[in-house]
Design a protein around this motif. Structure first.
Motif, PDB file in Angstrom:
ATOM      1  N   VAL A   1      -9.550   2.439  13.530  1.00 18.48           N
ATOM      2  CA  VAL A   1      -8.507   2.463  12.502  1.00 18.48           C
ATOM      3  C   VAL A   1      -7.308   1.646  12.965  1.00 18.48           C
ATOM      4  O   VAL A   1      -7.035   1.533  14.159  1.00 18.48           O
ATOM      5  CB  VAL A   1      -8.053   3.901  12.179  1.00 18.48           C
ATOM      6  N   ALA A   2      -6.613   1.078  11.992  1.00 17.37           N
ATOM      7  CA  ALA A   2      -5.387   0.326  12.272  1.00 17.37           C
ATOM      8  C   ALA A   2      -4.226   1.311  12.272  1.00 17.37           C
ATOM      9  O   ALA A   2      -3.763   1.731  11.214  1.00 17.37           O
ATOM     10  CB  ALA A   2      -5.188  -0.743  11.208  1.00 17.37           C
ATOM     11  N   LEU A   3      -3.796   1.696  13.451  1.00 17.74           N
ATOM     12  CA  LEU A   3      -2.690   2.650  13.553  1.00 17.74           C
ATOM     13  C   LEU A   3      -1.373   1.886  13.645  1.00 17.74           C
ATOM     14  O   LEU A   3      -0.742   1.801  14.691  1.00 17.74           O
ATOM     15  CB  LEU A   3      -2.882   3.583  14.753  1.00 17.74           C
ATOM     16  N   SER A   4      -1.008   1.297  12.549  1.00 14.59           N
ATOM     17  CA  SER A   4       0.298   0.656  12.422  1.00 14.59           C
ATOM     18  C   SER A   4       0.724   0.801  10.973  1.00 14.59           C
ATOM     19  O   SER A   4      -0.115   0.937  10.084  1.00 14.59           O
ATOM     20  CB  SER A   4       0.251  -0.817  12.834  1.00 14.59           C
ATOM     21  N   LYS A   5       2.018   0.802  10.758  1.00 12.64           N
ATOM     22  CA  LYS A   5       2.536   0.919   9.397  1.00 12.64           C
ATOM     23  C   LYS A   5       3.693  -0.044   9.230  1.00 12.64           C
ATOM     24  O   LYS A   5       4.443  -0.301  10.167  1.00 12.64           O
ATOM     25  CB  LYS A   5       3.010   2.349   9.104  1.00 12.64           C
ATOM     26  N   LYS A   6       3.837  -0.546   8.009  1.00 10.79           N
ATOM     27  CA  LYS A   6       4.943  -1.458   7.740  1.00 10.79           C
ATOM     28  C   LYS A   6       6.268  -0.692   7.659  1.00 10.79           C
ATOM     29  O   LYS A   6       6.296   0.498   7.342  1.00 10.79           O
ATOM     30  CB  LYS A   6       4.697  -2.219   6.443  1.00 10.79           C
TER      31      LYS A   6
ATOM     32  N   LYS B   1      21.038  -1.730  11.741  1.00  7.66           N
ATOM     33  CA  LYS B   1      20.108  -1.395  12.836  1.00  7.66           C
ATOM     34  C   LYS B   1      19.790   0.098  12.872  1.00  7.66           C
ATOM     35  O   LYS B   1      18.727   0.496  13.361  1.00  7.66           O
ATOM     36  CB  LYS B   1      20.670  -1.864  14.182  1.00  7.66           C
ATOM     37  N   ASN B   2      20.691   0.937  12.337  1.00 13.22           N
ATOM     38  CA  ASN B   2      20.412   2.374  12.294  1.00 13.22           C
ATOM     39  C   ASN B   2      19.228   2.682  11.371  1.00 13.22           C
ATOM     40  O   ASN B   2      18.414   3.565  11.663  1.00 13.22           O
ATOM     41  CB  ASN B   2      21.644   3.155  11.808  1.00 13.22           C
ATOM     42  N   TYR B   3      19.142   1.944  10.259  1.00 12.33           N
ATOM     43  CA  TYR B   3      18.013   2.126   9.336  1.00 12.33           C
ATOM     44  C   TYR B   3      16.707   1.790  10.043  1.00 12.33           C
ATOM     45  O   TYR B   3      15.723   2.538   9.951  1.00 12.33           O
ATOM     46  CB  TYR B   3      18.188   1.246   8.095  1.00 12.33           C
ATOM     47  N   ILE B   4      16.697   0.674  10.767  1.00  8.18           N
ATOM     48  CA  ILE B   4      15.477   0.257  11.471  1.00  8.18           C
ATOM     49  C   ILE B   4      15.094   1.282  12.538  1.00  8.18           C
ATOM     50  O   ILE B   4      13.924   1.657  12.678  1.00  8.18           O
ATOM     51  CB  ILE B   4      15.657  -1.142  12.082  1.00  8.18           C
ATOM     52  N   ALA B   5      16.089   1.769  13.276  1.00 10.33           N
ATOM     53  CA  ALA B   5      15.824   2.765  14.330  1.00 10.33           C
ATOM     54  C   ALA B   5      15.265   4.054  13.733  1.00 10.33           C
ATOM     55  O   ALA B   5      14.294   4.630  14.251  1.00 10.33           O
ATOM     56  CB  ALA B   5      17.103   3.050  15.110  1.00 10.33           C
ATOM     57  N   GLU B   6      15.874   4.511  12.637  1.00  9.73           N
ATOM     58  CA  GLU B   6      15.423   5.765  12.016  1.00  9.73           C
ATOM     59  C   GLU B   6      14.027   5.620  11.421  1.00  9.73           C
ATOM     60  O   GLU B   6      13.188   6.517  11.551  1.00  9.73           O
ATOM     61  CB  GLU B   6      16.417   6.191  10.926  1.00  9.73           C
ATOM     62  N   GLU B   7      13.785   4.485  10.755  1.00 11.07           N
ATOM     63  CA  GLU B   7      12.460   4.251  10.173  1.00 11.07           C
ATOM     64  C   GLU B   7      11.388   4.143  11.259  1.00 11.07           C
ATOM     65  O   GLU B   7      10.288   4.664  11.115  1.00 11.07           O
ATOM     66  CB  GLU B   7      12.463   2.975   9.319  1.00 11.07           C
TER      67      GLU B   7
END
Length: 208
Positions: A50-55, A84-90
């Protein structure tokens, strides 16, 4: 039109038969890609993984990928103006999901080695191609011999976006309808695939 994922898997496997007897790993996008990936893996006598990655979706348009996260890596692009906080939280939120999925899917086995292999990434269909495109980019970091995307159905624009990706060597798509609205539109029966079904398919395909 496909009857169900089994029908789509059989048709896709027939197209992929030239890859039989090569060093192939079939990489399915959970969960809908797994029934199709299982049929292809059996036909090619190849392992299924399985591809264990998500966008990571854009904060104002979650369908638009600004990057991808796996358990080990992160790929970012088109992030100008995004805090950058959005990217870190996501990233943290996605990794928590991936950790749970990893625990579910790898109870009795290890992920397949992709280096120097022909990796065939499979889903039950795509609308935009964003998820598979970033998955291919993530796969490329493991230095496979070749990356192929194989799908039953996608709109022409999505196929072109995959073909234009420098991380994808070949795209095989059975149907490219111009009236595309959703993947399920092209299946008579398009049920949800449970985690239990997905795990069972993985185990059945990888019995030593």
């Amino acid at each position: 039109m496909f009857k169900d994922r089994i029908d789509a898997g059989i048709q896709l496997a027939n197209k992929l038969l030239p890859f039989k007897d090569k060093e192939v790993v079939v990489l399915a996008i959970p969960r809908g890609g797994l029934p199709i990936g299982a049929i292809v893996a059996k036909a090619l006598q190849a392992p299924l993984d399985v591809a264990l990655s998500k966008k990571i979706g854009h904060p104002y348009n979650r369908e638009y990928a600004i990057g991808a996260v796996s358990l080990e890596n992160i790929i970012l692009k088109d992030v100008s103006g995004i805090h950058k906080n959005y990217i870190a939280e996501e990233t943290e939120r996605i990794r928590e999901k991936l950790k749970k999925r990893h625990q579910q899917y790898y109870q009795n086995r290890q992920p397949e080695e992709l280096k120097d292999k022909v990796v065939i990434i499979i889903d039950d269909g795509i609308a935009t191609g964003n998820t598979i495109r970033v998955t291919a980019e993530m796969v490329r970091t493991q230095k496979p011999k070749k990356v192929i995307v194989a799908i039953p159905v996608a709109p022409p624009s999505a196929v072109k976006s995959l073909e234009d990706s420098p991380h994808i060597d070949q795209v095989i798509c059975l149907q490219t309808p111009s009236d595309f609205m959703a993947v399920g539109q092209f299946y008579d029966f398009f049920n949800q695939v449970s985690d239990e079904e997905a795990i069972q398919l993985l185990e059945e395909c990888n019995v030593a």
